[in-house]
Design an enzyme around this catalytic site. Structure first.
Site, PDB file in Angstrom:
ATOM      1  CG  ASP A   5      35.259 -23.648 -35.672  1.00 27.70           C
ATOM      2  OD1 ASP A   5      36.097 -24.190 -36.157  1.00 27.70           O
ATOM      3  OD2 ASP A   5      34.808 -23.639 -34.463  1.00 27.70           O
TER       4      ASP A   5
ATOM      5  CG  ASP B 244      32.866 -24.272 -31.910  1.00 22.74           C
ATOM      6  OD1 ASP B 244      33.377 -25.474 -32.379  1.00 22.74           O
ATOM      7  OD2 ASP B 244      33.355 -23.262 -32.187  1.00 22.74           O
TER       8      ASP B 244
ATOM      9  CG  ASN C  61      35.548 -27.438 -35.709  1.00 21.32           C
ATOM     10  OD1 ASN C  61      36.556 -27.820 -35.658  1.00 21.32           O
ATOM     11  ND2 ASN C  61      34.797 -26.716 -34.665  1.00 21.32           N
TER      12      ASN C  61
ATOM     13  CB  THR D 180      35.025 -20.846 -29.790  1.00 23.87           C
ATOM     14  OG1 THR D 180      34.097 -20.844 -30.527  1.00 23.87           O
ATOM     15  CG2 THR D 180      34.854 -20.339 -28.534  1.00 23.87           C
TER      16      THR D 180
ATOM     17  CG  PHE E  98      41.684 -27.204 -36.398  1.00 21.73           C
ATOM     18  CD1 PHE E  98      40.527 -26.344 -36.267  1.00 21.73           C
ATOM     19  CD2 PHE E  98      41.646 -27.723 -37.669  1.00 21.73           C
ATOM     20  CE1 PHE E  98      39.643 -26.262 -37.332  1.00 21.73           C
ATOM     21  CE2 PHE E  98      40.876 -27.560 -38.704  1.00 21.73           C
ATOM     22  CZ  PHE E  98      39.819 -26.835 -38.568  1.00 21.73           C
ATOM     23  CG  ASN E  99      40.245 -23.024 -33.561  1.00 23.84           C
ATOM     24  OD1 ASN E  99      39.609 -23.353 -34.463  1.00 23.84           O
ATOM     25  ND2 ASN E  99      39.884 -22.947 -32.210  1.00 23.84           N
TER      26      ASN E  99
ATOM     27  CG  HIS F 210      39.242 -28.186 -27.468  1.00 25.47           C
ATOM     28  ND1 HIS F 210      40.495 -28.699 -27.071  1.00 25.47           N
ATOM     29  CD2 HIS F 210      38.926 -29.416 -28.296  1.00 25.47           C
ATOM     30  CE1 HIS F 210      41.019 -29.784 -27.729  1.00 25.47           C
ATOM     31  NE2 HIS F 210      40.189 -30.131 -28.356  1.00 25.47           N
ATOM     32  CG  ASP F 211      35.620 -24.338 -29.059  1.00 27.24           C
ATOM     33  OD1 ASP F 211      35.016 -24.620 -29.771  1.00 27.24           O
ATOM     34  OD2 ASP F 211      36.878 -24.189 -29.025  1.00 27.24           O
TER      35      ASP F 211
HETATM   36  O1  RIB Z   1      41.786 -27.357 -31.500  1.00 24.45           O
HETATM   37  C1  RIB Z   1      40.596 -27.366 -30.969  1.00 24.45           C
HETATM   38  C2  RIB Z   1      39.709 -26.489 -31.696  1.00 24.45           C
HETATM   39  O2  RIB Z   1      39.544 -26.490 -33.030  1.00 24.45           O
HETATM   40  C3  RIB Z   1      38.286 -26.011 -31.192  1.00 24.45           C
HETATM   41  O3  RIB Z   1      37.764 -24.789 -31.239  1.00 24.45           O
HETATM   42  C4  RIB Z   1      37.624 -27.167 -32.054  1.00 24.45           C
HETATM   43  O4  RIB Z   1      36.111 -26.578 -32.098  1.00 24.45           O
HETATM   44  C5  RIB Z   1      38.216 -26.573 -33.236  1.00 24.45           C
HETATM   45  O5  RIB Z   1      37.444 -25.479 -33.959  1.00 24.45           O
HETATM   46 CA    CA Z   2      35.775 -24.567 -32.257  1.00 25.59          CA
END
Ligand code: RIB
Ligand code: CA
Length: 310
Positions: free
Chosen positions: A10, A15, A39, A124, A165-166, A239-240
């Site tokens: 996303d 990403d 996102n 991701t 978040f994801n 993160h990803d």
């Molecule tokens: O919490 C971080 C994640 O949420 C990452 O994948 C970022 O791109 C968002 O999608």
């Molecule tokens: Ca992401």
């Protein structure tokens, strides 16, 4: 022997680096990219995935759009980190990589059926597309080598006090994927918060000196600024790509076998990932969870992969 991979994403700044690490790493063979609402809404995440590959000169990987939102909940987005278009910062070029006419599920299914080897799926974003594939095509589960997902956390969240978040966006999808029995690895905030875009990291990537690195540094500029404004983290956590590193360079990420569940009913805790590292619940282990990161090795891999791109 390279590992065939599909990335479901996303984009989102981080990403993009996951796509670049996968496309540029000699240990991986990026077969397909699929996108999901997360996102930012799907139209942006899909265009951004095409832009990320176009900038990097990766023109032979199909990109298909998937679910616009979660299985049952309304979509939640994260413009406050990624900007209105999802890739705040640089001037975005018109993508030269076309949009594949298939849906994400169709592209994933075709890719799985077309591969001699089982294919790893790296997700991701919210894991909705993977859940839909496993729900609608359970016959293909055996063709998935494993699922590696950036999301969740062994401790606190970043979208609510207890949900990353994801996981928060689509916890039902995560629950369905966990119940599928496909080998699953969670790469949570507890580890991705070690992948910080420090000034030294920015210099390391910028020193690669190609167009991809230059575009990436503009992404870093925006991403670090918004992470500073929102979380007080001026060195934004990327993160990803850590999820990609699990497969690209296994020695880089330490994993533990444990029990992983996701909260679906909690008013305040929906999306929380319950990682039973001490076996308190006596349940059967069902996942691998990332617990360590060799930070220097990780960034060296990111920079080396970017160097192999345009
Ligand atoms: O919490 C971080 C994640 O949420 C990452 O994948 C970022 O791109 C968002 O999608
Ligand atoms: Ca992401």
């Amino acid at each position: 022997m390279t590992i065939p991979v599909i990335i479901d994403c996303d984009p989102g700044h981080d990403d993009v680096f996951a796509l670049w690490l996968a496309a540029g790493h000699p240990s991986l063979d990026l077969l397909a990219v699929t996108t999901v609402g997360g996102n930012v809404p799907l139209e942006h995440t899909t265009r951004n995935a095409r832009i990320a590959l176009s900038v990097a000169g990766v023109t032979d990987v199909p990109v298909a759009a998937g679910a616009a939102g979660p299985l049952v909940r309304p979509l939640q987005t994260a413009e406050w980190i990624h900007g209105e278009n999802g890739l705040g910062g640089p001037e975005l070029p018109e993508p030269t990589v076309p949009l594949d006419a298939r849906t994400a599920t169709e592209l994933i299914a075709d890719t799985l059926m077309g591969s001699v080897e089982p294919v790893a799926v790296i997700a991701t974003g919210p894991i909705t597309n993977v859940a839909i594939l496993l729900r609608d095509r359970p016959d293909l589960a055996g063709r998935i080598r494993e699922i590696v997902w950036m999301g969740g956390s062994t401790d606190r969240g970043n979208a609510t006090p207890y949900a990353e978040f994801n996981a928060l966006v689509d916890p039902e999808a995560l629950d369905l994927v966990l119940r599928s029995g496909v080998r699953f690895t969670m790469v949570g905030l507890n580890v991705t918060h070690l992948a910080l875009v420090t000034p030294a990291v920015r210099r390391q990537v910028a020193a690669v000196g190609n167009a991809t690195a230059a575009f990436g540094d503009e992404l870093f500029e925006f991403f670090c600024r918004t992470n500073d404004e929102v979380f007080g983290m001026p060195d934004g956590p990327l993160h990803d790509p850590v999820a990609v590193a699990v497969l690209a360079d296994p020695g880089c990420v330490g994993l533990r076998r444990t029990r992983l569940d996701v909260e679906l009913l909690g008013v305040e805790t929906a999306g929380a990932t319950s990682v039973d590292l001490d076996g308190m619940l006596g349940r059967e282990p069902n996942a691998w969870v990332a617990v360590e990161l060799d930070v220097e090795r990780f960034w060296a891999g990111v920079a080396a992969s970017v160097a192999r791109l345009a």
